[in-house]
Enzyme design. Structure first.
Site, PDB file in Angstrom:
ATOM      1  N   HIS A 194      53.331 -39.392 -70.803  1.00 42.60           N
ATOM      2  CA  HIS A 194      52.400 -39.942 -69.812  1.00 42.60           C
ATOM      3  C   HIS A 194      51.972 -38.828 -68.847  1.00 42.60           C
ATOM      4  CE1 HIS A 194      50.517 -43.022 -67.409  1.00 42.60           C
ATOM      5  NE2 HIS A 194      51.025 -42.436 -66.351  1.00 42.60           N
ATOM      6  N   MET A 243      46.922 -45.619 -77.179  1.00 42.57           N
ATOM      7  CA  MET A 243      46.425 -46.333 -76.014  1.00 42.57           C
ATOM      8  C   MET A 243      46.546 -47.859 -76.126  1.00 42.57           C
ATOM      9  SD  MET A 243      46.030 -43.694 -74.342  1.00 42.57           S
ATOM     10  CE  MET A 243      45.195 -43.946 -72.789  1.00 42.57           C
ATOM     11  N   GLU A 273      52.245 -30.778 -71.237  1.00 40.82           N
ATOM     12  CA  GLU A 273      52.616 -31.852 -72.173  1.00 40.82           C
ATOM     13  C   GLU A 273      53.005 -31.248 -73.517  1.00 40.82           C
ATOM     14  OE1 GLU A 273      49.936 -35.186 -72.625  1.00 40.82           O
ATOM     15  OE2 GLU A 273      49.272 -35.038 -70.559  1.00 40.82           O
TER      16      GLU A 273
HETATM   17  C1  GAR Z   1      47.536 -37.167 -73.042  1.00 41.87           C
HETATM   18  O1  GAR Z   1      47.183 -36.594 -71.802  1.00 41.87           O
HETATM   19  C2  GAR Z   1      48.621 -38.218 -72.842  1.00 41.87           C
HETATM   20  O2  GAR Z   1      49.517 -37.900 -71.828  1.00 41.87           O
HETATM   21  C3  GAR Z   1      47.777 -39.405 -72.453  1.00 41.87           C
HETATM   22  O3  GAR Z   1      46.652 -39.344 -73.291  1.00 41.87           O
HETATM   23  C4  GAR Z   1      46.395 -37.985 -73.619  1.00 41.87           C
HETATM   24  C5  GAR Z   1      46.313 -37.874 -75.120  1.00 41.87           C
HETATM   25  O4  GAR Z   1      45.886 -36.607 -75.500  1.00 41.87           O
HETATM   26  N1  GAR Z   1      48.498 -40.625 -72.650  1.00 41.87           N
HETATM   27  C6  GAR Z   1      48.348 -41.681 -71.879  1.00 41.87           C
HETATM   28  O5  GAR Z   1      47.562 -41.734 -70.954  1.00 41.87           O
HETATM   29  C7  GAR Z   1      49.222 -42.862 -72.254  1.00 41.87           C
HETATM   30  N2  GAR Z   1      49.104 -43.900 -71.300  1.00 41.87           N
HETATM   31  P1  GAR Z   1      46.008 -36.120 -77.016  1.00 41.87           P
HETATM   32  O6  GAR Z   1      45.401 -37.226 -77.881  1.00 41.87           O
HETATM   33  O7  GAR Z   1      45.186 -34.872 -77.062  1.00 41.87           O
HETATM   34  O8  GAR Z   1      47.469 -35.913 -77.308  1.00 41.87           O
END
Ligand code: GAR
Length: 190
Positions: A111, A92, A176
């Site tokens: 994303h 992030m 994802e």
């Molecule tokens: C995921 O949904 C990813 O797409 C998002 O954060 C989450 C992380 O989940 N990423 C963003 O928003 C980037 N701007 P995780 O830590 O369980 O993989």
């Protein structure tokens, strides 16, 4: 199958990290994770990394004067791993030119929206507010424009009238976990 060296950057939960770890265990997957990096030493995803015997580096931004010095240190720490690919997985913190130029066309991000729509944060909330009937997720190359690099793979998810921010997040996350390993395979076998 040649296993290219991958670094994964996380800030939180690490469920995408987990899906990439699983993919890397397959014989026909062209990559292996050499290092997991986090800007957050309390990221729960670090537990997943350690349970899988992966090397972990954490670096607190607050101990550095500015982004340039922070990223210089990251680059230095990553050098010994000779990474062919860096995958941002819920990382992030926005990367600056310093690190992007050091790994040209070698940084991917996932994303939770159908880019170019809904760049930035709170994507599912904004999708709901706009009464969208579909959303999804995107794996793309990272360039200096936030969420703006070349798209590698996308997957659509339908939204119905009962959906909430939470249910959309779950549906999108499930996809994802499928498209990120697929995109990594595509990039590494290109
Ligand atoms: C995921 O949904 C990813 O797409 C998002 O954060 C989450 C992380 O989940 N990423 C963003 O928003 C980037 N701007 P995780 O830590 O369980 O993989």
């Amino acid at each position: 199958m040649i296993k290219h060296s991958i670094g994964i950057f996380i800030s939180g939960r690490g469920s995408n990290l987990n899906s990439i770890i699983k993919a890397c265990k397959k014989d026909d997957f062209p990559g292996e994770i050499k290092i997991v990096f986090s800007n957050n030493e309390n990221a729960t995803g670090l537990k997943i990394a350690k349970e899988n015997n992966l090397k972990v580096i954490t670096l607190d931004y607050n101990n550095f004067k500015n982004t340039e010095e922070y990223e210089e240190r990251i680059i230095e720490l990553l050098k010994p791993y000779n990474l062919q690919l860096i995958c941002l997985a819920g990382y992030m913190k926005i990367l600056s030119k310093k690190i992007i130029d050091n790994f040209p066309n070698k940084i991917l991000n996932i994303h939770p929206s159908l880019l170019p729509k809904y760049k930035g944060l709170n994507t599912h909330r904004r999708v709901l507010e706009n009464n969208e009937t579909k959303t999804g997720c995107t794996v793309h190359y990272v360039n200096q424009e936030m969420d703006g690099g070349k798209i590698i793979l996308q997957k659509e998810v339908n939204i119905n009238s009962e959906d909430t921010e939470r249910s959309i997040a779950m549906k999108v996350l499930r996809e994802e976990h499928i498209i990120y390993p697929k995109a990594i395979k595509l990039v590494l076998t290109k």
